[in-house]
Scaffold this active site. Structure first.
Site, PDB file in Angstrom:
ATOM      1  N   ASP A 188      -1.528  -7.198  -6.868  1.00 35.29           N
ATOM      2  CA  ASP A 188      -3.015  -7.052  -5.486  1.00 35.29           C
ATOM      3  C   ASP A 188      -2.669  -7.963  -4.915  1.00 35.29           C
ATOM      4  O   ASP A 188      -2.618  -9.357  -4.559  1.00 35.29           O
ATOM      5  CB  ASP A 188      -4.365  -7.034  -6.025  1.00 35.29           C
ATOM      6  CG  ASP A 188      -5.675  -6.683  -5.719  1.00 35.29           C
ATOM      7  OD1 ASP A 188      -5.348  -6.642  -4.483  1.00 35.29           O
ATOM      8  OD2 ASP A 188      -5.959  -6.213  -5.820  1.00 35.29           O
ATOM      9  N   VAL A 244      -7.308   8.851  10.805  1.00 32.09           N
ATOM     10  CA  VAL A 244      -5.273   9.550   9.794  1.00 32.09           C
ATOM     11  C   VAL A 244      -6.504  10.552   8.693  1.00 32.09           C
ATOM     12  O   VAL A 244      -6.778  10.041   8.049  1.00 32.09           O
ATOM     13  CB  VAL A 244      -4.562   8.637   9.708  1.00 32.09           C
ATOM     14  CG1 VAL A 244      -3.422   9.050   9.049  1.00 32.09           C
ATOM     15  CG2 VAL A 244      -4.209   7.768  11.679  1.00 32.09           C
ATOM     16  N   TYR A 277     -15.223  -4.558   8.741  1.00 35.62           N
ATOM     17  CA  TYR A 277     -14.048  -3.455   8.759  1.00 35.62           C
ATOM     18  C   TYR A 277     -13.542  -3.655  10.334  1.00 35.62           C
ATOM     19  O   TYR A 277     -12.266  -3.758  10.044  1.00 35.62           O
ATOM     20  CB  TYR A 277     -14.536  -2.104   8.504  1.00 35.62           C
ATOM     21  CG  TYR A 277     -12.849  -1.461   8.655  1.00 35.62           C
ATOM     22  CD1 TYR A 277     -12.397  -1.676   8.030  1.00 35.62           C
ATOM     23  CD2 TYR A 277     -12.498  -0.212  10.180  1.00 35.62           C
ATOM     24  CE1 TYR A 277     -11.194  -0.813   8.449  1.00 35.62           C
ATOM     25  CE2 TYR A 277     -11.744   0.036   9.895  1.00 35.62           C
ATOM     26  CZ  TYR A 277     -10.533   0.030   8.985  1.00 35.62           C
ATOM     27  OH  TYR A 277      -9.699   0.548   9.107  1.00 35.62           O
ATOM     28  N   THR A 286       1.993   3.818  -2.710  1.00 34.27           N
ATOM     29  CA  THR A 286       1.289   4.826  -3.492  1.00 34.27           C
ATOM     30  C   THR A 286       0.187   5.956  -2.384  1.00 34.27           C
ATOM     31  O   THR A 286       0.623   6.614  -3.190  1.00 34.27           O
ATOM     32  CB  THR A 286       0.447   4.078  -4.559  1.00 34.27           C
ATOM     33  OG1 THR A 286      -1.088   3.622  -4.534  1.00 34.27           O
ATOM     34  CG2 THR A 286       1.525   3.350  -5.566  1.00 34.27           C
ATOM     35  N   ARG A 337      -1.555   0.608  -7.704  1.00 33.12           N
ATOM     36  CA  ARG A 337      -1.743   2.428  -9.173  1.00 33.12           C
ATOM     37  C   ARG A 337      -0.513   2.389  -9.618  1.00 33.12           C
ATOM     38  O   ARG A 337       0.474   2.728  -9.086  1.00 33.12           O
ATOM     39  CB  ARG A 337      -2.123   2.901  -8.466  1.00 33.12           C
ATOM     40  CG  ARG A 337      -3.820   3.156  -7.621  1.00 33.12           C
ATOM     41  CD  ARG A 337      -4.155   3.917  -6.487  1.00 33.12           C
ATOM     42  NE  ARG A 337      -3.747   3.902  -5.780  1.00 33.12           N
ATOM     43  CZ  ARG A 337      -4.215   4.577  -5.136  1.00 33.12           C
ATOM     44  NH1 ARG A 337      -5.270   5.586  -5.010  1.00 33.12           N
ATOM     45  NH2 ARG A 337      -3.832   4.437  -3.449  1.00 33.12           N
ATOM     46  N   ASN A 360       0.831  -2.145   4.701  1.00 31.38           N
ATOM     47  CA  ASN A 360      -0.125  -1.578   5.227  1.00 31.38           C
ATOM     48  C   ASN A 360      -1.462  -1.074   4.410  1.00 31.38           C
ATOM     49  O   ASN A 360      -1.888  -0.498   4.670  1.00 31.38           O
ATOM     50  CB  ASN A 360       0.677   0.098   5.013  1.00 31.38           C
ATOM     51  CG  ASN A 360      -0.364   1.126   4.622  1.00 31.38           C
ATOM     52  OD1 ASN A 360      -0.119   1.623   5.838  1.00 31.38           O
ATOM     53  ND2 ASN A 360       0.292   1.736   3.630  1.00 31.38           N
ATOM     54  N   PHE A 405      -8.848   6.842   2.898  1.00 30.52           N
ATOM     55  CA  PHE A 405      -9.576   6.153   3.249  1.00 30.52           C
ATOM     56  C   PHE A 405     -10.939   6.541   3.081  1.00 30.52           C
ATOM     57  O   PHE A 405     -11.979   5.323   3.133  1.00 30.52           O
ATOM     58  CB  PHE A 405      -8.496   5.993   5.227  1.00 30.52           C
ATOM     59  CG  PHE A 405      -9.713   5.683   5.601  1.00 30.52           C
ATOM     60  CD1 PHE A 405      -9.611   3.745   5.683  1.00 30.52           C
ATOM     61  CD2 PHE A 405     -11.296   5.426   6.777  1.00 30.52           C
ATOM     62  CE1 PHE A 405     -10.468   3.314   6.925  1.00 30.52           C
ATOM     63  CE2 PHE A 405     -11.592   4.973   7.605  1.00 30.52           C
ATOM     64  CZ  PHE A 405     -11.238   3.260   7.180  1.00 30.52           C
ATOM     65  N   GLY A 409       0.894  -1.060   0.036  1.00 31.64           N
ATOM     66  CA  GLY A 409      -0.355   0.118  -0.247  1.00 31.64           C
ATOM     67  C   GLY A 409       0.717   1.032  -0.493  1.00 31.64           C
ATOM     68  O   GLY A 409       0.449   1.890   0.232  1.00 31.64           O
TER      69      GLY A 409
END
Length: 253
Positions: A61, A187, A154, A14, A38, A88, A191, A12
């Site tokens: 991925d 944060v 989640y 990017t 990405r 992450n 997200f 993660g």
């Protein structure tokens, strides 16, 4: 602790916490393996950081198990010994009562947040065990410490990350590998935009009228964790901004 000759793999990488951590580690000369979905962002970040350190970029991925094992099992020799693994990659999809939740959203969260972390760790751990050294940092969440309304799946995925982190620490005890869980509260990253499926206005409101944590704040904590003496392991750390008391209590002006 000397870090300039160490190699860190970040999933993660990017955006958000992953990108800020990559920049900070590069500034300190840590060799980087940057992973992300990405491709254009990945290439841009590699170009930016290559002026500061050696960088290898991997576009894949974490949900694709066989691809993860194939790619991470064939790293170039100069990047093959991973000293620091920063798990992450992760996201939230939707904010609905359990009865209205989307099974596609549930699959995405469990596949990325839980299974993706497991796949990447499974690929990297044999080398750490063989060398009898390594540092795994799993990025969890305050959602892994408590449950909030409409957070259901989640929160479940982040509780799983917390349990996996604890389980890793137990199973890897005596093998020279540090295992750390870092659990941020609010944060300001992409997200919420992902959670609300591109609704930028709704996402921005999450971070208005108070000062949330920034990705750089979490990067600083990660740097602190990986620079402790060899006998010191930051096992579990929860961090929130001053105005956040829990997942549902935030002081907004």
């Amino acid at each position: 602790m000397k870090t300039s000759k160490r190699t860190a793999l970040i999933t993660g990488a990017t955006s958000g916490i992953g990108k800020s951590t990559a920049i900070l580690l590069a500034n300190h000369g840590v060799r980087l393996v940057l992973c992300g979905r990405r491709e254009e962002r990945l290439a841009s970040l590699k170009e930016e950081l290559s002026a500061k350190t050696e960088v290898h970029a991997l576009n894949f991925d974490v949900r694709e198990r066989e691809n993860v094992f194939e790619i991470l099992g064939n790293l170039p020799s100069e990047f093959s010994e991973i000293d620091i693994l920063i798990n992450n990659a992760g996201n939230a999809h939707g904010l609905d009562p359990i009865q209205d939740g989307s099974p596609d959203d549930w699959d995405a969260m469990m596949d990325i947040n839980v299974k993706g972390l497991l796949y990447v760790s499974k690929a990297i751990l044999p080398g750490m065990i063989a060398r009898k050294k390594g540092h795994i940092i799993n990025i969890g969440s305050t959602a892994g410490k408590e449950v909030y309304p409409k957070g259901n799946v989640y929160c479940a995925s982040k509780h799983a990350v917390d349990a996996i982190t604890q389980g890793m620490r137990l199973d890897l005890n005596g093998k020279g590998i540090k295992v750390c869980g870092i659990n941020p509260g609010l944060v300001e990253t992409e997200f919420s935009e992902v959670r609300f499926k591109g609704d930028v206005d709704r996402a921005e409101k999450v971070y208005q009228n108070y000062q949330p944590l920034l990705p750089e704040d979490i990067a600083d904590i990660i740097w602190f964790a990986v620079t402790r003496p060899a006998h010191v392991n930051i096992a579990d750390l929860t961090v929130m901004c001053l105005d956040q008391a829990s997942s549902t209590i935030v002081n907004k002006n």
